[in-house]
Structures are given as structure tokens and as C-alpha cells.
Write a protein that holds these residues in place. Sequence first.
Motif, PDB file in Angstrom:
ATOM      1  N   MET A   1       0.831  -1.204   0.000  1.00 41.84           N
ATOM      2  CA  MET A   1       0.000   0.000   0.000  1.00 41.84           C
ATOM      3  C   MET A   1       0.864   1.252   0.000  1.00 41.84           C
ATOM      4  O   MET A   1       0.550   2.240  -0.675  1.00 41.84           O
ATOM      5  CB  MET A   1      -0.922  -0.011   1.225  1.00 41.84           C
ATOM      6  CG  MET A   1      -2.004  -1.090   1.185  1.00 41.84           C
ATOM      7  SD  MET A   1      -2.812  -1.335   2.791  1.00 41.84           S
ATOM      8  CE  MET A   1      -3.514   0.287   3.070  1.00 41.84           C
TER       9      MET A   1
ATOM     10  N   SER B   1       2.145   2.091  -3.400  1.00 44.88           N
ATOM     11  CA  SER B   1       1.119   2.476  -4.372  1.00 44.88           C
ATOM     12  C   SER B   1       0.922   3.996  -4.388  1.00 44.88           C
ATOM     13  O   SER B   1       0.885   4.634  -3.324  1.00 44.88           O
ATOM     14  CB  SER B   1      -0.206   1.795  -4.040  1.00 44.88           C
ATOM     15  OG  SER B   1      -1.261   2.322  -4.825  1.00 44.88           O
ATOM     16  N   PRO B   2       0.780   4.599  -5.561  1.00 44.46           N
ATOM     17  CA  PRO B   2       0.540   6.052  -5.641  1.00 44.46           C
ATOM     18  C   PRO B   2      -0.735   6.473  -4.932  1.00 44.46           C
ATOM     19  O   PRO B   2      -0.870   7.620  -4.515  1.00 44.46           O
ATOM     20  CB  PRO B   2       0.449   6.316  -7.150  1.00 44.46           C
ATOM     21  CG  PRO B   2       1.147   5.155  -7.788  1.00 44.46           C
ATOM     22  CD  PRO B   2       0.883   3.983  -6.903  1.00 44.46           C
ATOM     23  N   THR B   3      -1.672   5.537  -4.785  1.00 46.24           N
ATOM     24  CA  THR B   3      -2.952   5.867  -4.149  1.00 46.24           C
ATOM     25  C   THR B   3      -3.045   5.329  -2.727  1.00 46.24           C
ATOM     26  O   THR B   3      -4.108   5.380  -2.111  1.00 46.24           O
ATOM     27  CB  THR B   3      -4.117   5.290  -4.982  1.00 46.24           C
ATOM     28  OG1 THR B   3      -3.958   3.865  -5.097  1.00 46.24           O
ATOM     29  CG2 THR B   3      -4.149   5.903  -6.373  1.00 46.24           C
ATOM     30  N   GLY B   4      -1.935   4.817  -2.224  1.00 43.09           N
ATOM     31  CA  GLY B   4      -1.951   4.257  -0.871  1.00 43.09           C
ATOM     32  C   GLY B   4      -2.102   5.331   0.185  1.00 43.09           C
ATOM     33  O   GLY B   4      -1.720   6.488  -0.025  1.00 43.09           O
ATOM     34  N   PRO B   5      -2.647   4.982   1.363  1.00 46.16           N
ATOM     35  CA  PRO B   5      -2.819   5.973   2.433  1.00 46.16           C
ATOM     36  C   PRO B   5      -1.477   6.465   2.958  1.00 46.16           C
ATOM     37  O   PRO B   5      -0.473   5.732   2.953  1.00 46.16           O
ATOM     38  CB  PRO B   5      -3.594   5.201   3.510  1.00 46.16           C
ATOM     39  CG  PRO B   5      -3.314   3.764   3.232  1.00 46.16           C
ATOM     40  CD  PRO B   5      -3.158   3.656   1.743  1.00 46.16           C
ATOM     41  N   GLU B   6      -1.460   7.692   3.423  1.00 41.82           N
ATOM     42  CA  GLU B   6      -0.220   8.329   3.868  1.00 41.82           C
ATOM     43  C   GLU B   6       0.434   7.589   5.020  1.00 41.82           C
ATOM     44  O   GLU B   6       1.665   7.540   5.136  1.00 41.82           O
ATOM     45  CB  GLU B   6      -0.526   9.776   4.276  1.00 41.82           C
ATOM     46  CG  GLU B   6       0.688  10.593   4.632  1.00 41.82           C
ATOM     47  CD  GLU B   6       0.332  12.032   4.946  1.00 41.82           C
ATOM     48  OE1 GLU B   6       1.153  12.707   5.591  1.00 41.82           O
ATOM     49  OE2 GLU B   6      -0.756  12.474   4.561  1.00 41.82           O
TER      50      GLU B   6
END
Length: 261
Positions: free
Chosen positions: A177, A180-185
Motif C-alpha cells: 500500500m 502504491s501512488p494511491t496508498g494511504p499516507e
Amino acid sequence: MKYRRKLWAGIGMAILLAASGATSGLLAPSAARADILKVSMEEESEVRRVADDPLLYLSELDLIRAFYLAGEALLDVEGSRKAAGSMFVEPFFEGYGDLEPVLAARGAAPFGDEMIMTMDLAREDAPVAEVKAAVARVYAALDAAEKVAPKSGKERLGAEVTLTAIMLARAATQYEMALSPTGPEEAWAGGYGIWKAAERRSNALLPKLEGVNDGLAADLAAARKVFGDVYRSVTEPETTQATAEALREASTGLSEQAKRF
């Protein structure tokens, strides 16, 4: 107060306990009382189930520890005080309320006050040393609760092996995650905390496994190296060489060995 909970970080081991409280206004009084009684009995049964199962019980403790390990590490990172504070808040509002009756069932002391103190100190920008002292008190409470965990011998050892494999699998997912570019911070910090909790448990496991199940001990040692090399810090590095598949392979190998233990 009783808190409705969700699956922490998607690990899949946290238990969903039914929330008591208001019943539908459409129910007749007798039906409402029956419904409340049914929920109460279900809650009592679930509490007993978690209290008597070493895997479920220890998973509750390790999940809290994982959040605190991440939060404590973030305290030392400049500009990460808010992120650290959120790590202390999450396990209290998303899990502790339902854990407390389980602790009571096992004869363990509650530690909600210690968790609240940690949250307050972190939020109020208290000196890092004070926050860490509060964190240490939560660790001490977790250690005490672990001493009264159910079962012993091979069943308890098997539960700890399985839990370690599950935690490593989750740390691998957090790593994926984070990449991933869209993973949570917070994915990387969460993975770090889960890994550190798994590392702590594996530190105690390895001596117990050597000479008993050398293959499992070897797989655990190999997995520790893979995850330790990746999660060197609570902050995500600019680049990383390891693939998510490498972490998943390491955790899967341990999981397969755990099933045969």
C-alpha cells in the motif's frame, strides 16, 4: 462507554463485538428487552471466546502494541507529532472499549487511563520524554496482560507462531500500500509498527522453536531478515529495492510452516 470497532488496519484478526445501546422504537417493550438481552448474551459469549483463545487474545494486545510502536518512533521524527498522536488515538477508540471486558475475564488490569494519558500528552505537545514515559506505562500494562494469556505449552506456542505469520502478512500488505501512488499516507508507519510488534514476538519465539521445529525456526529467521531490512525506519525511504512479492513470499513461507506446526 462502549465503542463500536472496525477491523484494525484490515488485519482480519480483530473481533467485531456487538454494540449495545438504543433499540428500535418500533419494538414493543417486551421485544426490546428480549433484544437487549440477546445482544448482552452475544457480547458475553464473544468476550469469553476471545478471553479463552490465545490467538485472538494475543492479537488484541499485539495490535495495540503495533500502533504504539509506530507512534513512539514517530515522536522522534521532526514534523510528525500529529501523525504520532493519531497512532495513540486509533487503538483506543477503535478497540480498547471492547477489549476491557476481555481483560477483566482474564484477570488483567485495565489500562484505558494510561492510554488516555498518552493521547492527552501527545495532543498537548508535552515534552517527548513525558510522552514516551506514558507509552512505557502502556507497554507495561500490555506485558502484564500477556502474562495471563490463555493456554500454555504447544497450543500457546502454535498460537504465537500463527499470530506472527499473520502480522508479517499484514506488514507486507502495508508495504504494498505504501508503494502504491494511491496508498494511504500512514501505510508505511503502520507497516513499521506491525513489523516491530511481530519482531518482538519472534524474539521470544526463536529460542523456543530451535530444537523443536528447526524448519519453522529457519523460516522465521529468514522472514525477520527480509522485513528488518525493509522496515529500518518508521519513515518511508525515497527509494526501496525490495518488492512487495519478496515480503509476501517470506510471510507465506512462515504461514505454511505455521499450519503444519
